[in-house]
Design a protein around this motif. Structure first.
Motif, PDB file in Angstrom:
ATOM      1  N   ALA A   1       0.935  -1.284  -0.133  1.00 24.06           N
ATOM      2  CA  ALA A   1       0.023  -0.129   0.120  1.00 24.06           C
ATOM      3  C   ALA A   1       0.942   1.263   0.154  1.00 24.06           C
ATOM      4  CB  ALA A   1      -1.062   0.100   1.189  1.00 24.06           C
ATOM      5  N   VAL A   2       2.020   1.120  -0.285  1.00 22.63           N
ATOM      6  CA  VAL A   2       3.099   2.223  -0.438  1.00 22.63           C
ATOM      7  C   VAL A   2       3.131   2.990  -1.799  1.00 22.63           C
ATOM      8  CG1 VAL A   2       5.257   1.310  -1.045  1.00 22.63           C
ATOM      9  CG2 VAL A   2       5.253   3.149   0.565  1.00 22.63           C
ATOM     10  N   GLY A   3       2.504   2.417  -2.718  1.00 23.08           N
ATOM     11  CA  GLY A   3       2.360   3.026  -4.058  1.00 23.08           C
ATOM     12  C   GLY A   3       3.470   2.596  -5.277  1.00 23.08           C
ATOM     13  N   LYS A   4       3.831   1.606  -4.910  1.00 19.02           N
ATOM     14  CA  LYS A   4       4.818   0.866  -5.955  1.00 19.02           C
ATOM     15  C   LYS A   4       4.340   0.793  -7.210  1.00 19.02           C
ATOM     16  CE  LYS A   4       5.778  -3.033  -3.326  1.00 19.02           C
ATOM     17  NZ  LYS A   4       4.708  -2.551  -2.402  1.00 19.02           N
ATOM     18  N   SER A   5       3.157   0.274  -7.524  1.00 26.76           N
ATOM     19  CA  SER A   5       2.752  -0.074  -8.761  1.00 26.76           C
ATOM     20  C   SER A   5       2.575   1.103  -9.619  1.00 26.76           C
ATOM     21  CB  SER A   5       1.302  -0.803  -8.520  1.00 26.76           C
ATOM     22  OG  SER A   5       1.560  -2.257  -7.896  1.00 26.76           O
ATOM     23  N   ALA A   6       1.931   2.191  -8.911  1.00 29.40           N
ATOM     24  CA  ALA A   6       1.670   3.489  -9.497  1.00 29.40           C
ATOM     25  C   ALA A   6       3.142   4.135  -9.813  1.00 29.40           C
ATOM     26  CB  ALA A   6       1.264   4.491  -8.602  1.00 29.40           C
ATOM     27  N   LEU A   7       4.054   4.000  -9.217  1.00 24.04           N
ATOM     28  CA  LEU A   7       5.595   4.586  -9.231  1.00 24.04           C
ATOM     29  C   LEU A   7       6.134   3.747 -10.602  1.00 24.04           C
ATOM     30  CD1 LEU A   7       7.831   6.286  -9.132  1.00 24.04           C
ATOM     31  CD2 LEU A   7       8.686   4.866  -7.137  1.00 24.04           C
ATOM     32  N   ALA A   8       6.054   2.190 -10.416  1.00 23.12           N
ATOM     33  CA  ALA A   8       6.571   1.533 -11.658  1.00 23.12           C
ATOM     34  C   ALA A   8       5.770   2.102 -12.963  1.00 23.12           C
ATOM     35  CB  ALA A   8       6.275   0.281 -11.621  1.00 23.12           C
ATOM     36  N   VAL A   9       4.431   2.315 -13.239  1.00 21.54           N
ATOM     37  CA  VAL A   9       3.891   2.753 -14.329  1.00 21.54           C
ATOM     38  C   VAL A   9       4.514   4.061 -14.790  1.00 21.54           C
ATOM     39  CG1 VAL A   9       1.764   3.429 -15.275  1.00 21.54           C
ATOM     40  CG2 VAL A   9       1.792   1.214 -14.150  1.00 21.54           C
ATOM     41  N   ALA A  10       4.391   5.180 -13.690  1.00 22.05           N
ATOM     42  CA  ALA A  10       5.063   6.551 -13.919  1.00 22.05           C
ATOM     43  C   ALA A  10       6.507   6.332 -14.636  1.00 22.05           C
ATOM     44  CB  ALA A  10       5.053   7.292 -12.922  1.00 22.05           C
ATOM     45  N   LEU A  11       7.103   5.642 -14.039  1.00 21.08           N
ATOM     46  CA  LEU A  11       8.635   5.343 -14.655  1.00 21.08           C
ATOM     47  C   LEU A  11       8.723   4.809 -15.838  1.00 21.08           C
ATOM     48  CD1 LEU A  11      10.872   3.854 -11.490  1.00 21.08           C
ATOM     49  CD2 LEU A  11      10.847   6.044 -12.601  1.00 21.08           C
ATOM     50  N   ALA A  12       7.876   3.837 -15.972  1.00 22.39           N
ATOM     51  CA  ALA A  12       8.060   3.381 -17.576  1.00 22.39           C
ATOM     52  C   ALA A  12       7.472   4.300 -18.637  1.00 22.39           C
ATOM     53  CB  ALA A  12       7.089   2.023 -17.479  1.00 22.39           C
ATOM     54  N   ARG A  13       6.550   5.107 -18.193  1.00 24.29           N
ATOM     55  CA  ARG A  13       6.104   6.138 -19.118  1.00 24.29           C
ATOM     56  C   ARG A  13       7.183   7.269 -19.332  1.00 24.29           C
ATOM     57  NH1 ARG A  13      -0.184   7.895 -18.002  1.00 24.29           N
ATOM     58  NH2 ARG A  13       0.135   8.559 -20.029  1.00 24.29           N
ATOM     59  N   ARG A  14       7.856   7.546 -18.351  1.00 28.12           N
ATOM     60  CA  ARG A  14       8.928   8.648 -18.512  1.00 28.12           C
ATOM     61  C   ARG A  14       9.868   8.029 -19.170  1.00 28.12           C
ATOM     62  NH1 ARG A  14       9.037  12.704 -14.325  1.00 28.12           N
ATOM     63  NH2 ARG A  14      11.116  13.357 -15.356  1.00 28.12           N
ATOM     64  N   TYR A  15      10.433   6.678 -19.319  1.00 25.30           N
ATOM     65  CA  TYR A  15      11.417   6.234 -20.036  1.00 25.30           C
ATOM     66  C   TYR A  15      10.843   6.174 -21.528  1.00 25.30           C
ATOM     67  CZ  TYR A  15      14.682   4.550 -16.463  1.00 25.30           C
ATOM     68  OH  TYR A  15      15.497   4.431 -15.518  1.00 25.30           O
ATOM     69  N   ARG A  16       9.731   5.860 -21.677  1.00 27.00           N
ATOM     70  CA  ARG A  16       9.098   5.900 -23.208  1.00 27.00           C
ATOM     71  C   ARG A  16       9.076   7.151 -23.515  1.00 27.00           C
ATOM     72  NH1 ARG A  16       3.147   4.060 -23.328  1.00 27.00           N
ATOM     73  NH2 ARG A  16       2.798   6.086 -22.188  1.00 27.00           N
ATOM     74  N   ASP A  17       8.868   8.209 -22.918  1.00 29.11           N
ATOM     75  CA  ASP A  17       8.629   9.601 -23.370  1.00 29.11           C
ATOM     76  C   ASP A  17      10.037  10.077 -23.717  1.00 29.11           C
ATOM     77  OD1 ASP A  17       5.922   9.601 -22.668  1.00 29.11           O
ATOM     78  OD2 ASP A  17       6.154  10.677 -21.002  1.00 29.11           O
ATOM     79  N   ALA A  18      11.182   9.285 -23.113  1.00 31.91           N
ATOM     80  CA  ALA A  18      12.381   9.864 -23.386  1.00 31.91           C
ATOM     81  C   ALA A  18      13.066   9.158 -24.542  1.00 31.91           C
ATOM     82  CB  ALA A  18      13.278   9.789 -22.127  1.00 31.91           C
TER      83      ALA A  18
ATOM     84  N   VAL B   1      18.087   8.022  -9.470  1.00 33.79           N
ATOM     85  CA  VAL B   1      18.939   6.639  -9.248  1.00 33.79           C
ATOM     86  C   VAL B   1      18.807   5.561 -10.272  1.00 33.79           C
ATOM     87  CG1 VAL B   1      18.611   4.830  -7.382  1.00 33.79           C
ATOM     88  CG2 VAL B   1      18.146   7.262  -6.640  1.00 33.79           C
ATOM     89  N   ALA B   2      17.987   5.486 -10.831  1.00 35.10           N
ATOM     90  CA  ALA B   2      17.593   4.246 -11.772  1.00 35.10           C
ATOM     91  C   ALA B   2      18.560   4.842 -13.025  1.00 35.10           C
ATOM     92  CB  ALA B   2      16.357   3.957 -12.401  1.00 35.10           C
ATOM     93  N   GLY B   3      18.870   5.888 -13.519  1.00 27.52           N
ATOM     94  CA  GLY B   3      19.656   6.359 -14.459  1.00 27.52           C
ATOM     95  C   GLY B   3      18.905   6.144 -15.981  1.00 27.52           C
ATOM     96  N   PRO B   4      19.537   6.668 -16.998  1.00 32.56           N
ATOM     97  CA  PRO B   4      18.792   6.634 -18.484  1.00 32.56           C
ATOM     98  C   PRO B   4      18.445   5.428 -19.004  1.00 32.56           C
ATOM     99  CG  PRO B   4      21.219   7.258 -18.605  1.00 32.56           C
ATOM    100  CD  PRO B   4      20.870   7.074 -16.947  1.00 32.56           C
ATOM    101  N   ASP B   5      19.235   4.629 -18.592  1.00 35.20           N
ATOM    102  CA  ASP B   5      19.260   2.875 -19.107  1.00 35.20           C
ATOM    103  C   ASP B   5      18.454   2.105 -18.130  1.00 35.20           C
ATOM    104  OD1 ASP B   5      21.017   2.869 -17.582  1.00 35.20           O
ATOM    105  OD2 ASP B   5      22.462   2.117 -19.134  1.00 35.20           O
ATOM    106  N   GLY B   6      18.024   2.613 -16.789  1.00 38.73           N
ATOM    107  CA  GLY B   6      17.599   1.759 -15.760  1.00 38.73           C
ATOM    108  C   GLY B   6      18.573   0.948 -15.137  1.00 38.73           C
TER     109      GLY B   6
END
Length: 323
Positions: free
Chosen positions: A7-24, A299-304
């Motif tokens: 319940a800390v929000g991991k799933s939502a952050l995962a989607v947000a990160l994936a979309r940001r990578y896609r946008d880049a 933290v993850a960097g441009p290539d994860g």
């Protein structure tokens, strides 16, 4: 990899990160590392991301097993590593997300599982059904105190496995756990940190939302199948599902099942809060910081696969919940 309590929000952050990578210009996909999200039909009680919440981001290891099938850690390790390898072969950043330290470490660490013996396992499972988990926990405490301390006295499945390993190897179950050594390349772990009062409140809100979304009907439908939820060794023991099966069997009222689900989830989250901070490789971020996605990307960097950053940069160590 994103980790942290429920319940800390991991799933939502995962989607947000994936979309940001896609946008880049770098495609990214989410790989589930939660053992209960693999079950078809177990949607509401596992807080499985809906199609809308996935926001067009491909997700791996959702809805791959029937509730009557058993998902072992070793099998899950193989499935998750295959999904990660598939992503990397296509130039896709795999964003792995999970809340169980055992499953997370099985996926990314040099984690070799001790063998199993069907006769020994069957005997211990039969004994569990007769004497209950408390008796097995007491036996494990006598031969392997460290394992008993880390396994809840109600977790019959893990107690059986620990006693099986002790019997087969003659060594403590804990001795089979690996050092903090990655088996996969380019792993970056990010943990979401939350204080206990907030975590408790979010869990209660999540359970309320589950009930409002029709959780009781979901469990009733899964139990009505033949074979169904009651026939699933693993699925039937999931938080919330176990309590509602007891309610459908007339053992507790619906309100008691609901309260037990909140209490059980809070206990599980406290255990999660004790597991992950032991791993010094995790960079911790506050779950509610306004720049959470930016901080995680840093933290993850441009290539994860990580970014050069000074000690104490984007994140810091996290105390165990309850400290």
């Amino acid at each position: 990899m994103l980790v942290g309590p429920t319940a800390v929000g991991k799933s939502a952050l995962a989607v947000a990160l994936a979309r940001r990578y896609r946008d880049a210009g770098r495609p990214a996909e989410v790989v589930n590392a939660d053992s209960m999200l693999v079950y078809r039909g177990m949607d509401i009680g596992t807080a499985k991301p809906t199609a809308q919440e996935r926001a067009g981001v491909p997700h791996h290891l959702l809805d791959v097993l029937d509730v009557t099938q058993t998902a072992t850690v070793a099998e899950f390790q193989a499935l998750a590593r295959a999904a990660i390898a598939d992503c990397r072969s296509r130039g896709v950043v795999p964003v792995v997300v999970g809340g169980s330290a055992l499953y997370v470490r099985a996926v990314v660490d040099d984690f070799v599982f001790p063998g199993t013996d069907a006769a020994v396992r069957g005997r211990l499972e039969a004994e569990l059904a007769v004497v209950g988990p408390a008796a097995l926990h007491a036996r494990l405490a006598a031969v392997d105190p460290a394992s008993a301390a880390s396994i809840g006295p109600a977790n019959g499945r893990r107690l059986v496995r620990a006693l099986e390993v002790v019997e087969l190897t003659g060594a403590p179950y804990t001795s089979s756990l690996p050092a903090h050594r990655y088996a996969l390349p380019g792993v970056v772990q990010i943990g979401l940190r939350v204080d206990r009062p907030t975590m408790d409140a979010r869990i209660a809100q999540r359970v309320d939302a589950m009930w409002a979304a029709g959780f009781v009907d979901e469990v009733r439908a899964l139990a009505a199948r033949s074979p169904g939820l009651r026939d699933g060794v693993t699925a039937s023991r999931a938080l919330g599902y176990r309590q509602l099966l007891a309610h459908l069997d007339g053992e507790v009222t619906e309100e008691e099942a609901r309260a037990q689900t909140v209490q059980g989830t809070r206990r599980f989250a406290r255990r999660q809060g004790g597991w992950f901070p032991r791993d010094p490789r995790i960079t911790w971020l506050d779950w509610d910081r306004p720049d959470l996605v930016d901080a995680a990307l840093a933290v993850a960097g441009p290539d994860g696969e990580g970014a050069d950053r000074p000690p104490g940069g984007a994140g810091e160590a996290a105390p165990a919940l309850g400290d």
